[in-house]
Every structure is written in C-alpha cells, then in structure tokens.
Design a protein around this motif. Structure first.
Motif, PDB file in Angstrom:
ATOM      1  N   UNK A 192      14.714  39.768 -14.062  1.00  0.00           N
ATOM      2  CA  UNK A 192      13.987  38.945 -15.034  1.00  0.00           C
ATOM      3  C   UNK A 192      14.947  38.101 -15.864  1.00  0.00           C
ATOM      4  N   UNK A 193      16.111  38.680 -16.169  1.00  0.00           N
ATOM      5  CA  UNK A 193      17.085  37.953 -16.994  1.00  0.00           C
ATOM      6  C   UNK A 193      17.538  36.682 -16.275  1.00  0.00           C
ATOM      7  N   UNK A 194      17.747  36.794 -14.961  1.00  0.00           N
ATOM      8  CA  UNK A 194      18.182  35.616 -14.209  1.00  0.00           C
ATOM      9  C   UNK A 194      17.071  34.561 -14.159  1.00  0.00           C
ATOM     10  N   UNK A 195      15.819  35.021 -14.013  1.00  0.00           N
ATOM     11  CA  UNK A 195      14.696  34.071 -13.984  1.00  0.00           C
ATOM     12  C   UNK A 195      14.632  33.319 -15.303  1.00  0.00           C
ATOM     13  N   UNK A 196      14.779  34.049 -16.388  1.00  0.00           N
ATOM     14  CA  UNK A 196      14.761  33.441 -17.729  1.00  0.00           C
ATOM     15  C   UNK A 196      15.899  32.428 -17.869  1.00  0.00           C
ATOM     16  N   UNK A 197      17.070  32.835 -17.426  1.00  0.00           N
ATOM     17  CA  UNK A 197      18.252  31.977 -17.488  1.00  0.00           C
ATOM     18  C   UNK A 197      18.025  30.660 -16.724  1.00  0.00           C
ATOM     19  N   UNK A 198      17.471  30.760 -15.512  1.00  0.00           N
ATOM     20  CA  UNK A 198      17.253  29.541 -14.715  1.00  0.00           C
ATOM     21  C   UNK A 198      16.294  28.585 -15.411  1.00  0.00           C
ATOM     22  N   UNK A 199      15.243  29.170 -16.002  1.00  0.00           N
ATOM     23  CA  UNK A 199      14.236  28.324 -16.638  1.00  0.00           C
ATOM     24  C   UNK A 199      14.758  27.720 -17.954  1.00  0.00           C
ATOM     25  N   UNK A 200      15.477  28.546 -18.730  1.00  0.00           N
ATOM     26  CA  UNK A 200      15.841  28.097 -20.075  1.00  0.00           C
ATOM     27  C   UNK A 200      17.157  27.338 -20.121  1.00  0.00           C
ATOM     28  N   UNK A 201      18.060  27.666 -19.206  1.00  0.00           N
ATOM     29  CA  UNK A 201      19.381  27.045 -19.326  1.00  0.00           C
ATOM     30  C   UNK A 201      19.733  26.101 -18.184  1.00  0.00           C
ATOM     31  N   UNK A 202      19.096  26.292 -17.014  1.00  0.00           N
ATOM     32  CA  UNK A 202      19.485  25.470 -15.859  1.00  0.00           C
ATOM     33  C   UNK A 202      18.448  24.390 -15.547  1.00  0.00           C
ATOM     34  N   UNK A 203      17.254  24.536 -16.108  1.00  0.00           N
ATOM     35  CA  UNK A 203      16.269  23.471 -15.916  1.00  0.00           C
ATOM     36  C   UNK A 203      15.354  23.662 -14.716  1.00  0.00           C
ATOM     37  N   UNK A 204      15.356  24.859 -14.109  1.00  0.00           N
ATOM     38  CA  UNK A 204      14.365  25.137 -13.069  1.00  0.00           C
ATOM     39  C   UNK A 204      12.961  25.053 -13.677  1.00  0.00           C
ATOM     40  N   UNK A 205      12.012  24.554 -12.883  1.00  0.00           N
ATOM     41  CA  UNK A 205      10.638  24.496 -13.371  1.00  0.00           C
ATOM     42  C   UNK A 205      10.023  25.879 -13.474  1.00  0.00           C
ATOM     43  N   UNK A 206      10.428  26.750 -12.572  1.00  0.00           N
ATOM     44  CA  UNK A 206       9.947  28.129 -12.643  1.00  0.00           C
ATOM     45  C   UNK A 206      10.870  29.010 -11.816  1.00  0.00           C
ATOM     46  N   UNK A 207      10.746  30.331 -11.990  1.00  0.00           N
ATOM     47  CA  UNK A 207      11.567  31.271 -11.227  1.00  0.00           C
ATOM     48  C   UNK A 207      10.868  32.616 -11.260  1.00  0.00           C
ATOM     49  N   UNK A 208      11.053  33.397 -10.199  1.00  0.00           N
ATOM     50  CA  UNK A 208      10.444  34.727 -10.208  1.00  0.00           C
ATOM     51  C   UNK A 208      11.417  35.768  -9.670  1.00  0.00           C
ATOM     52  N   UNK A 209      11.163  37.014 -10.107  1.00  0.00           N
ATOM     53  CA  UNK A 209      12.003  38.150  -9.743  1.00  0.00           C
ATOM     54  C   UNK A 209      11.394  38.835  -8.513  1.00  0.00           C
ATOM     55  N   UNK A 210      12.078  38.715  -7.372  1.00  0.00           N
ATOM     56  CA  UNK A 210      11.507  39.250  -6.136  1.00  0.00           C
ATOM     57  C   UNK A 210      11.463  40.775  -6.117  1.00  0.00           C
ATOM     58  N   UNK A 211      12.185  41.408  -7.055  1.00  0.00           N
ATOM     59  CA  UNK A 211      12.096  42.870  -7.160  1.00  0.00           C
ATOM     60  C   UNK A 211      10.829  43.314  -7.899  1.00  0.00           C
ATOM     61  N   UNK A 212      10.224  42.384  -8.629  1.00  0.00           N
ATOM     62  CA  UNK A 212       8.973  42.682  -9.341  1.00  0.00           C
ATOM     63  C   UNK A 212       7.793  42.108  -8.545  1.00  0.00           C
TER      64      UNK A 212
END
Lengths: 350, 350
Positions: A192-212
């Motif tokens: 989840x932390x990586x998904x948050x990072x991609x959305x908030x800091x890298x500018x991805x439109x969305x991201x999801x955690x495949x382990x969840x």
C-alpha cells in the motif's frame, strides 16, 4: 601497491528459486593499484555505486533454464553497471579523478576494465543530473523504460497504460514517460505504501497493491473500465494472463522482463492460456533488450526531462559490496521501493 | 414465385468441443425469387460455392469463452464468404447473371443481401483466375496469409519460416508467399500424404507430420538447425510453445488463429510457459485480422501470382449445403488437404 577488495563470484547456476550463498560467494582478493598494474587500453577504477536489477537474476540461470539471456560465466565475478572514479588509466580518453560509468562493473570496490567498457558522464552543478541518475533514469532501468514505452509501446495521448512492478527502477520511469505522452497510467505494486507513493509523488493516476487485490481480473476491470492500450510487463505470469483479457484493439505489450518467472525452470513457469485473444484484438507482444544504437538519443531526451524535474527518482540504497546478495534477494519480496543501488564506499558522492 | 432453400442456423453456442447437430441445425424455408421480393439496394443470389474456414468455429463460441472474435448471433444463419449468381437486383451496380463474391453468405442455396456486402470479381478465360480462387488464394485464407506474411512477418531472403496447419487454406498460400520472398519454408501437417504434397507440389522445402513426430522440440531442432525467424501460427498451444524455444533474435510470430485451441473454454486452453524467451530474443508476437483497407493491393498482387502460376491451389470440396456440419468438423481431424469449400449446386462453375 596493493589494496584488498571483495568481489561476488557466481559459483553455481541458480536453477530454481532465489539466489543464495550457495550460488554467490564473496571472495576477498588483492589488486595492484599502481600505474604498472594496469594493461594498455585499460582503466583502474575505484567503484562508488553499483546498480542492482532484476535481470541479473536471469543471468544467473544457465541456458537450460530457458532464460535466453546471456548467462554469467561460472566462477567469475558477477557484473553490472557501476559508477566509479579513475585511479589509473592507460587510455588517453580518460584522466585520473574522472567519474565514469562502467558497463561491466564487478560487484567489488576496485576493478580494471578495457576503456571501451566505460562511458563518459556529465556531472557537476551545471549538469542538472546526479551520478545516481546514471544508474537509474539515465541507466539500465531508464533505458529499458524508454525503449519499452517509446519504441515498442508508442503511446498516444489519452491511451490507458498499465505498468507492473511500477515502483521498481524501470516501472518508475516507464510510468512517468507514459504520463509525459499524455496517457492515463495505473501501476501494480506489492504494498500500500508503494501505491500511495506512486500516486502522491510520481504522478500515477492510480495504483493498486496486488497482494491485497489478488483477483487480478477484478482489479483490472476496476482500474481499466475502458480497457488497456499498453501493458508494460515487468512481471509476466498470472498478471500477464489477466491483462490479456482486458486488452483493447491494437494493444501493445512491451515485454521488459518477468520477475515473477525468473525463479522457476521454464517447464514450471506459469502457462498463459489466453494468447488466442491476441488474434481477435490484433494485439502485439514484443520482447526487447537495450538497443545501444539509441543510447545517445535516450540520454539526451531523458537528461532534459530530469533537468526540468519531469522525471523524478527514488532509490533504495544498500551499503557495502557485502549487501549484494541481500539486495538481489530483496527484489523478489516486494520490499523495495525505488531503484536498488549499492553504495560501495562511504565517501561516494551522488 | 418461391423456391425451397435449406440454411444452417446457430441454435446454441459451442462452449467446448467440436460443433455438433446440437449447436447447428439445418432449417428448410422458402424464399421469394421474383423481382418484387427484393428490397431496394439489395440483391438476390443463387449461391454456387461457400468457403469453410476454421475461424467460423471461433465465431460459434460466445464472448465468455474468451475467443474475442465477434460471435454469430444465436438463432440466425451462420455466414461465410460465398460465390453466387445474381438472380434479381435492386442495385444498379449489379446485373442479372453476374457472378459475385458475397462476404456475408448464409450457408444456403439462396440469399438476399445488401449490395454493399458484394464484391465484383473478374472471371472468364482472360482473367486467369477461377471463381474458387476468390474463396482461396484471393479470398479469406489468401488474404490472411498475405497480411500475416507480408505485413506482420515481413520476410527477408534466406530467413527460416515455419508454418503450422501448412496444408490448410491459409497455410498453403502463406508458404508460397514466403517462398516467393526467398525464404526457406517448412510446414507441419497432420498426415504423411500432406507432407509429401507440400514438398512435391507446393514447393515447401520440407514438411513433417506432427502426428508422427510428436516430440515437437526434437522435430524443430531437426528441421530448423539455424532457428526460426518467422512462425506463421495457425494452431497455438503446444506447437507455439515449442517454437518459442527455437526462435532467432528478432523473430516474428504472426498469430493468424489457433485451431488447436478453439474447442476449449479459455481456462482449459494450453498454457504457454516460455513467453520469457520473447524478451531475450527480442521477438514479436502479433495477432491480426483482415485489414480491408489493403484488400485491393492484396487482390492485385495475388492475381498476378495466380496468373503466373506462382501460387497454386488445392481444394477439398464438399457437396451440398447439407455437408456444412461435416465440413466444419473435418477441420479438427486433420482429414482435409487444401482449402475446404462447399459446392452448393451441381451446375456451379469453378
């Protein structure tokens, strides 16, 4: 004068699973660092930074695993990209004290290599780029992202782009390149932390955690209601199969690597059952390696993006050559966020 | 005035296995054949020849089978390419007695279709082509072969080309096109007689019977000592996987269809385990459908080849619309050699 160095040797091919201390051994030797120790046309470097990338695992399997990357030689040092300082040179294009990129750097503190293995890099306050960039956005991961997105994927504004292992060294850059082309970009990551990072800091439109979100088909339906135009594949296996059920007509799948598949011999890898869908969707799946003829073009374009802060980086830094085995193993546990790098010496400057 | 006709109706989607009389029903109806029976812009045809192709099976599955071809509508006639004679016309571009190609011909003796579903064809002693050519080398199979070889495969002289289902309607033309480009061409087929036929009459460099040489990996090692540059895939599954272990760098795999996979629902299809090899071989796999924008170019080029006898044909002819179910079933048993066609009427002229 001699100095002590450690270096990692591949003692046994890895036929299944993650590399362990059975396959990779840390050997301590000594190396001459006087001018007389360097053959003509060679350069002696003190290494500062080393790149750790998933494809290194692929090179640790033998051909019979069906990896089809050129395997490392047994009982020889494992090599990668590294940044180092010239200590001695017997090639006039380089000078002592210069910082260079070494494309066949052993995982070690010192090395002597042919001058043609080195590439000049521009650093310093005016350059706008750091030494680490040459292992990240300007190095192997960035170059792979650039080939996969720009050359193979060829995105059009408004297209839907999916990137797996999206917080890794390659995925980080690939997503940003697709955003720069005006695409909608979604990534899959292992926390989840990586998904948050991609959305908030890298500018991805969305991201999801495949382990969840473990039902990939449901996740892709949710994140790609309009289907997928480009899938930048870093993982292969079950995710690749799921994506093939969500492709739009004329979709492209640049195959960069398949980190979920490196640890199995080929007959035990995941079998993708829906390739027939590529026919009806007129879709293209294409593997690629680095095309060095285009390296100059890539560096020029990407340097511009870095200077303008249109491509930002994140590093996961391990310390000391001793950490190499741990850093390679970490690739397979979703524990890293960002490009994995080893800082060889305490005084290495980024 | 009315005449009796039979027509094949898709009564149930085929979710697994070969279509049977449970899925396809022969219905007898009558149709008016007076000028008044034909709506404006429509043409009434008496059908002479009908094309039977493997993709028809794919259109008999529903979307949930993951076939991703547009499925036929339930309770409606199955349609294919056909050659027929104009009986009545309410469109001024066609005239009574003209022989035309119908792209949405029901499997029937008579049909009324919009004029834009018809294509004009050139026949007669000077044309150098026969009506059957328009269902073979100049029809769907020939067009598929042309797109796959010329557009997707783009062969260079001396390259090694492998074609599966090589004695079928598509494979026959694909192999000849690759030979015309100066390639070495080997095909796989389902019987020794077909292998002999390809070598002796069609000009294939070699061919093997996959029912005899069942170790595909060994067969490909034997027939492709220098590896495979282009694989024209008509079958998918286990053969596709075997081929991926024999690819050369920058190999291309035009995906035309996968006859070995049509009879399973997608989750039961063969899982291809070695897609990772596409990365190291920088290989491309690409699905395609017919690109009608290029139909004119295709017809012109192929007509030339046929006139010069550089492309020759072989047909497997079934008689009467009643034979449709049997002809479709035959596709999955390796029993055909050549393009499968139904002769609708005894007086049909080739």
């Amino acid at each position: 004068m001699e100095v002590e160095r450690k270096e990692w040797i591949l003692e046994e091919y890895v036929h299944g699973g993650v590399p362990t201390s059975r396959h990779l051994k840390l050997r301590t030797t000594s190396v001459g660092v006087s001018e007389d120790d360097v053959p003509d046309g060679h350069v002696l470097l003190r290494l500062h930074w080393l790149s750790v990338d998933p494809y290194l695992r692929a090179r640790m399997g033998s051909q019979r695993d069906g990896l089809y990357f050129s395997p490392f030689e047994l009982h020889k040092p494992v090599t990668t990209f590294g940044i180092g300082e010239v200590l001695q040179t017997k090639d006039s294009s380089f000078s002592v004290g210069e910082i260079v990129l070494n494309t066949i750097a052993p995982v070690s503190e010192y090395c002597t290599v042919p001058a043609d293995a080195l590439k000049k890099i521009k650093l310093g306050p005016d350059s706008g780029v750091s030494a680490l960039d040459y292992l990240g956005a300007l190095g192997i991961p960035g170059f792979a992202a650039w080939i996969g997105i720009k050359v193979i994927g060829d995105p059009k504004p408004g297209e839907n782009v999916f990137i797996s292992a999206a917080a890794g060294g390659v995925g980080l850059v690939a997503g940003q390149l697709a955003k720069l082309k005006g695409c909608r970009v979604v990534g899959s990551v292992g926390s989840d932390a990586k998904a948050k990072f991609l959305k908030e800091e890298i500018g991805y439109d969305d991201a999801f955690n495949y382990n969840v979100e473990t039902d990939f088909d449901a996740a892709l339906s949710k994140y790609f209601p309009d289907g997928i135009d480009i899938y930048f594949d870093n993982v292969g296996g079950r995710m690749l199969e799921a994506v093939i059920n969500h492709l739009n007509t004329h979709a492209r799948i640049p195959l960069c690597g398949m980190i979920s598949q490196y640890n199995q011999v080929w007959t035990e890898r995941f079998g993708v059952r829906n390739l027939l869908n590529l026919v009806g969707k007129e879709a293209r799946m294409e593997g690629f390696l680095l095309d060095w003829n285009r390296f100059g073009e890539f560096v020029e374009e990407t340097t511009g993006y870095i200077k303008q802060r249109k491509i930002v980086s994140k590093y996961e830094i391990y310390r000391g050559t001793e950490s190499f085995l741990e850093s390679i193993q970490s690739m397979f546990t979703s524990s890293n966020g960002g490009k994995v790098i080893i800082q060889v010496n305490d005084d290495a400057k980024a």
